[in-house]
Design a protein around this motif. Structure first.
Motif, PDB file in Angstrom:
ATOM      1  N   PRO A 370      16.511  68.762  76.030  1.00 45.36           N
ATOM      2  CA  PRO A 370      17.421  69.885  75.804  1.00 45.36           C
ATOM      3  C   PRO A 370      18.266  69.626  74.562  1.00 45.36           C
ATOM      4  N   ALA A 371      18.443  70.630  73.743  1.00 42.63           N
ATOM      5  CA  ALA A 371      19.158  70.457  72.480  1.00 42.63           C
ATOM      6  C   ALA A 371      19.593  71.810  71.955  1.00 42.63           C
ATOM      7  N   ILE A 372      20.222  71.797  70.790  1.00 38.42           N
ATOM      8  CA  ILE A 372      20.682  73.007  70.129  1.00 38.42           C
ATOM      9  C   ILE A 372      19.982  73.116  68.776  1.00 38.42           C
ATOM     10  N   CYS A 373      19.430  74.277  68.496  1.00 36.40           N
ATOM     11  CA  CYS A 373      18.856  74.543  67.174  1.00 36.40           C
ATOM     12  C   CYS A 373      19.989  74.927  66.220  1.00 36.40           C
ATOM     13  N   GLU A 374      19.699  74.831  64.922  1.00 33.94           N
ATOM     14  CA  GLU A 374      20.772  75.047  63.955  1.00 33.94           C
ATOM     15  C   GLU A 374      21.169  76.514  63.824  1.00 33.94           C
ATOM     16  N   GLY A 375      20.214  77.424  63.972  1.00 29.72           N
ATOM     17  CA  GLY A 375      20.543  78.832  63.802  1.00 29.72           C
ATOM     18  C   GLY A 375      19.341  79.704  64.083  1.00 29.72           C
ATOM     19  N   PRO A 376      19.420  80.985  63.759  1.00 31.14           N
ATOM     20  CA  PRO A 376      18.283  81.889  63.970  1.00 31.14           C
ATOM     21  C   PRO A 376      17.263  81.763  62.844  1.00 31.14           C
ATOM     22  N   GLU A 377      16.165  82.526  62.988  1.00 31.83           N
ATOM     23  CA  GLU A 377      15.077  82.564  62.011  1.00 31.83           C
ATOM     24  C   GLU A 377      14.508  81.162  61.773  1.00 31.83           C
ATOM     25  N   TYR A 378      14.280  80.789  60.503  1.00 31.67           N
ATOM     26  CA  TYR A 378      13.627  79.508  60.235  1.00 31.67           C
ATOM     27  C   TYR A 378      14.550  78.319  60.477  1.00 31.67           C
ATOM     28  N   PHE A 379      15.806  78.566  60.809  1.00 32.87           N
ATOM     29  CA  PHE A 379      16.713  77.496  61.214  1.00 32.87           C
ATOM     30  C   PHE A 379      16.613  77.202  62.712  1.00 32.87           C
ATOM     31  N   HIS A 380      15.729  77.919  63.406  1.00 35.47           N
ATOM     32  CA  HIS A 380      15.732  77.821  64.865  1.00 35.47           C
ATOM     33  C   HIS A 380      14.911  76.619  65.356  1.00 35.47           C
ATOM     34  N   VAL A 381      15.298  75.452  64.898  1.00 32.76           N
ATOM     35  CA  VAL A 381      14.752  74.169  65.337  1.00 32.76           C
ATOM     36  C   VAL A 381      15.881  73.148  65.275  1.00 32.76           C
ATOM     37  N   PRO A 382      15.762  72.033  65.979  1.00 34.26           N
ATOM     38  CA  PRO A 382      16.739  70.956  65.791  1.00 34.26           C
ATOM     39  C   PRO A 382      16.647  70.417  64.363  1.00 34.26           C
ATOM     40  N   ILE A 383      17.792  70.302  63.691  1.00 29.51           N
ATOM     41  CA  ILE A 383      17.865  69.824  62.312  1.00 29.51           C
ATOM     42  C   ILE A 383      18.856  68.665  62.262  1.00 29.51           C
ATOM     43  N   ALA A 384      18.470  67.602  61.578  1.00 28.93           N
ATOM     44  CA  ALA A 384      19.226  66.357  61.628  1.00 28.93           C
ATOM     45  C   ALA A 384      20.659  66.517  61.123  1.00 28.93           C
ATOM     46  N   TYR A 385      20.857  67.281  60.065  1.00 31.48           N
ATOM     47  CA  TYR A 385      22.185  67.380  59.472  1.00 31.48           C
ATOM     48  C   TYR A 385      23.199  67.971  60.444  1.00 31.48           C
ATOM     49  N   SER A 386      22.769  68.947  61.246  1.00 36.55           N
ATOM     50  CA  SER A 386      23.698  69.618  62.155  1.00 36.55           C
ATOM     51  C   SER A 386      23.689  69.038  63.563  1.00 36.55           C
ATOM     52  N   ALA A 387      22.707  68.215  63.907  1.00 35.62           N
ATOM     53  CA  ALA A 387      22.618  67.691  65.276  1.00 35.62           C
ATOM     54  C   ALA A 387      23.884  66.948  65.711  1.00 35.62           C
TER      55      ALA A 387
END
Length: 811
Positions: A370-387
């Motif tokens: 379970p995690a949070i994606c960075e944002g909508p559209e192509y940001f909708h995956v876990p991204i290291a900078y924002s994790a």
């Protein structure tokens, strides 16, 4: 002392969600990786979900639209009602009412024909009645649920969509509707196979498919079906079961072109289970499909289920049966916050919505936790900078599963050299790049509130490998400072700080172009070594702890001795080729406050900048580059072009949350001025994230104008989780701190007279804070699984003094 009023009752939670309702939003999600959040929707004024949805970063669309048909197969035209929300108690007249997890749309069928017992009699005209549609996403299912007054006379709710040529295969009819295999695609051309089902609350009365040339739009009359359907209904041919009455038509979208031997659907009874429909040929641009579901007792529901084919630890059937947390349950996991400031109060709950919109429950291919994606559209995956931001925020949720998971997903796929992928895609891990991030601080923050020794050991081993990679690959000079190789990997592109060491630093690629010792990434390294030293001591690894402490001291000395610029009055980057300071003033120069590495004289100089409008003291804090930077642009223009992601002067909530966090830590260390400055910055920071300063319209875009507060609306990327806010409000405004020593309440000197936070569920406790004008109170209860907590301890002290409770006092 009177216990705090509980705000986590079901009714209270529903009230918090309803309080966020508005008419100008449409983003929907099911808290598990699938969202319908088109930045610039074209078809909000049409029923259903025609604009594309996203399965993580993959776009899939069109989804489907809905038409309401009467007994003759004629469409009952619907238009958005300006009075619908008003009848439901809303003040707007848009016909749309959104709240987290759902969107209600009121449709006006105009003057409708009232049913009579004499069907040939001319229908009577009555005043308009309203039709209600409720849209939501639940566990990968896009749902359109309808309430239809009997006067409307609707018999079928038809779900229909158009699949682009080659976009659907294995089209099948079954007792529950239609199914086919589709494809979702991301911006880099990656494809994801998706099994799609179009179903309803009841078995369909008929289904149809047809190929057609021309374009596609969510307009039933433009589909290939209406004329043929109406003719056959009037002729009674739908009673001729199993004779292929819905033979396809090909033509120019009007449905009136010549017949063709296209795909064949079924009519009369619901299609038999597993009936294979004839596949479309090459004669059309689109394959249209439709399924008509009967209206029963004034209600009907149509659904589109999206089931990605991903390598997973669970089968598709397991995924379909899994109980997805409801929005009410998600909200209830967080404490309630009130302080009397309309922007702070509203934004606390709005940020909870943003986290829920971008939540994934794990079990999706490479995204296992379970995690949070960075944002909508192509940001909708876990991204290291924002994790790490998500870890700071989600630790305020009961159990902290998403907080731990936001790091564990990256550890699961750690590269052989010890570095991390920049993004975790569900399907494959090609082209993920790399981002520096503040992992050390985030790890300690989560562990303090939700200790988990097994997870801690796993995180320690992985982050130790990452730290070894950082000091060998990014500090071959053994300087204690760490190298940035391109302007993307810091998450902060288009800045003078990079141009100071390379004239082509702003090239739009990820190639190594720089040798810059970054102040931000060096602070991250320092904080990582400090965290690893603390965890090694807890895990009884004294030799490791000593080595990490040595590296921490070395980086700390490099920051204080080599990265402070007396001329700039700020910490700056260092040119790795010469080991000379660049002197470029950027907001990352405040980051050493996070590490407590600024003495009083330097801290005063830094705070002077934060109060000086000629450098960083703009009304909306904090510009990413100094106002006196020659490349500064409040509008985000770089070399004559407005950029999507400019860091040459725009306010990025990511940076602002770091700076306020640094001030908060200095306040905790006893610096009064830092606390007063943080208390002034937080309200301006949050007010910026409201459209036009309207407290009913919060937002969270990537970046803002530091002078006007105007967001980058042209990007369309709202609800972008690239910062932290809950943590600043809970710790800064309410004053609650949970650390390895115990509990503390020490709010910033903000002067708000009535502040409440709670219950915060952490370490098996329920914590509640209440600040009055003169007194700070803390209530602590032990959590008994499955039961309401009983208040066990009550503490209070004068508000201006820190309130401290050691863990030993709670045993």
């Amino acid at each position: 002392m009177t216990p705090l009023a509980r705000r986590d009752s079901p009714d209270g939670t529903r009230d918090r969600i309803a309080a966020l309702s508005r008419s100008d939003k449409w983003f929907l999600g099911g808290l598990d990786g699938i969202v319908w959040a088109p930045p610039f929707p074209s078809w909000l004024h049409k029923p259903g979900f025609w604009d594309p949805a996203h399965i993580f970063q993959h776009e899939m669309g069109p989804c489907f639209s809905v038409a309401l048909l009467d007994e003759r197969g004629e469409e009952i035209p619907l238009s958005l009602s300006e009075e619908g929300a008003g009848r439901a108690g809303g003040s707007d007249r848009s016909g749309i009412r959104w709240q987290p997890g759902s969107m209600t749309v009121w449709w006006d069928p105009g003057s409708v024909a009232v049913r009579t017992e004499e069907p040939r009699k001319e229908p009577r005209k009555e005043p308009s009645v309203l039709v209600r549609e409720a849209r939501s996403i639940r566990g990968g299912v896009l749902e359109s649920a309808w309430q239809l007054p009997v006067e409307v006379g609707g018999r079928w709710l038809v779900a229909f969509t158009a699949l682009p040529r080659g976009g659907g295969s294995q089209l099948r009819g079954g007792r529950h509707g239609l199914s086919w295999s589709g494809t979702a695609t991301d911006t880099r051309g990656r494809t994801l196979a998706v099994d799609v089902e179009m179903t309803g609350a009841h078995p369909p009365d008929w289904t149809a498919s047809a190929t057609s040339e021309g374009g596609a739009a969510p307009v039933w009359q433009l589909s290939p079906f209406p004329e043929r359907l109406a003719a056959r209904l009037s002729a009674g041919s739908l009673e001729e079961r199993g004779k292929g009455a819905n033979q396809g038509a090909a033509g120019r979208n009007s449905g009136a072109a010549d017949e063709a031997s296209g795909p064949t659907g079924t009519a009369g009874e619901p299609t038999g289970a597993g009936r294979q429909l004839e596949q479309p040929g090459d004669g059309g641009s689109w394959t249209w499909v439709a399924a008509a579901f009967p209206v029963s007792e004034g209600e009907a529901v149509v659904r589109l289920r999206l089931a990605p084919r991903l390598p997973s630890q669970e089968s598709n059937e397991d995924w379909r049966r899994r109980r997805i947390p409801a929005w009410e349950s998600f909200f209830r996991g967080f404490p309630a916050f009130r302080c009397g400031d309309p922007f702070m109060d509203r934004y606390f709950d709005y940020r909870i919505y943003g986290l829920g919109l971008n939540r994934t429950g794990g079990g999706w291919g490479n995204i296992r936790h379970p995690a949070i994606c960075e944002g909508p559209e192509y940001f909708h995956v876990p991204i290291a900078y924002s994790a790490p931001c998500h870890m700071m925020e989600m630790r305020w949720h009961a159990r902290g599963r998403e907080a731990w998971g936001s790091l564990m997903n990256f550890l699961e796929h750690q590269k052989k050299d010890g570095s991390f992928h920049g993004r975790i895609y569900p399907g494959d891990l090609r082209g993920t790049h790399f981002y520096h991030a503040n992992w050390g601080d985030a790890l300690l923050a989560v562990h303090r509130m939700h200790p988990n020794r097994v997870a801690l050991r796993r995180c320690y081993d992985g982050l130790a490998r990452y730290a070894d990679w950082l000091r060998t690959a990014r500090d071959p000079e053994d300087s204690g400072m760490f190298t940035v190789e391109n302007h993307y990997e810091t998450g902060q592109e288009y800045m003078s700080r990079y141009m100071a060491v390379s004239p082509d630093a702003d090239a739009q690629d990820w190639e190594p172009r720089l040798r810059l010792k970054g102040i931000d990434v060096t602070v991250y390294g320092y904080l990582l070594f400090r965290a690893l030293a603390a965890v090694a001591r807890e895990l009884n690894r004294p030799a490791d702890a000593e080595e990490w402490r040595r590296l921490e001291d070395r980086s700390g000395a490099a920051i204080t001795d080599r990265m402070w610029s007396p001329e700039a009055g700020l910490f700056t980057d260092v040119d790795a080729r010469t080991l000379e300071r660049t002197g470029v003033k950027a907001a990352v120069g405040f980051y050493p406050m996070l590490a407590g590495l600024a003495d009083d004289e330097r801290l005063d100089a830094m705070m002077d900048h934060l109060e000086n409008p000629a450098t960083f003291g703009t009304f909306f804090p904090v510009p990413s580059s100094s106002v006196d930077d020659p490349r500064f642009s409040a509008e985000g223009v770089w070399k004559g072009t407005r950029r999507n992601c400019p860091w040459n002067g725009r306010v990025w909530p990511m940076t602002t949350s770091h700076v306020i966090e640094g001030l908060l830590r200095m306040w905790r260390r006893g610096n009064r001025r830092a606390g007063e400055l943080a208390a002034r910055m937080i309200p301006r920071f949050l007010e910026m994230m409201f459209d036009g300063g309207d407290p009913d319209r919060p937002n969270c875009y990537e970046h803002y104008n530091p002078r006007t507060g105007r967001a980058c609306y042209f990007r369309g990327i709202d609800d972008y989780q690239h910062s932290w806010v809950l943590d600043l409000l809970a710790r800064g405004v309410a004053g609650l701190e949970v650390d390895e020593e115990g509990l503390a309440v020490h709010p910033l000197p903000h002067g708000l007279r009535d502040v409440s936070l709670g219950p915060v569920r952490a370490r098996g406790l329920a914590l509640s804070v209440r600040l009055s004008e003169k007194v700070a109170r803390l209530e602590v209860a032990r959590l008994d699984l499955g039961k309401e907590p009983d208040m066990a301890w009550h503490y209070e002290c004068p508000r201006g003094e820190p309130l401290r409770v050691a863990w030993e006092d709670l045993r």
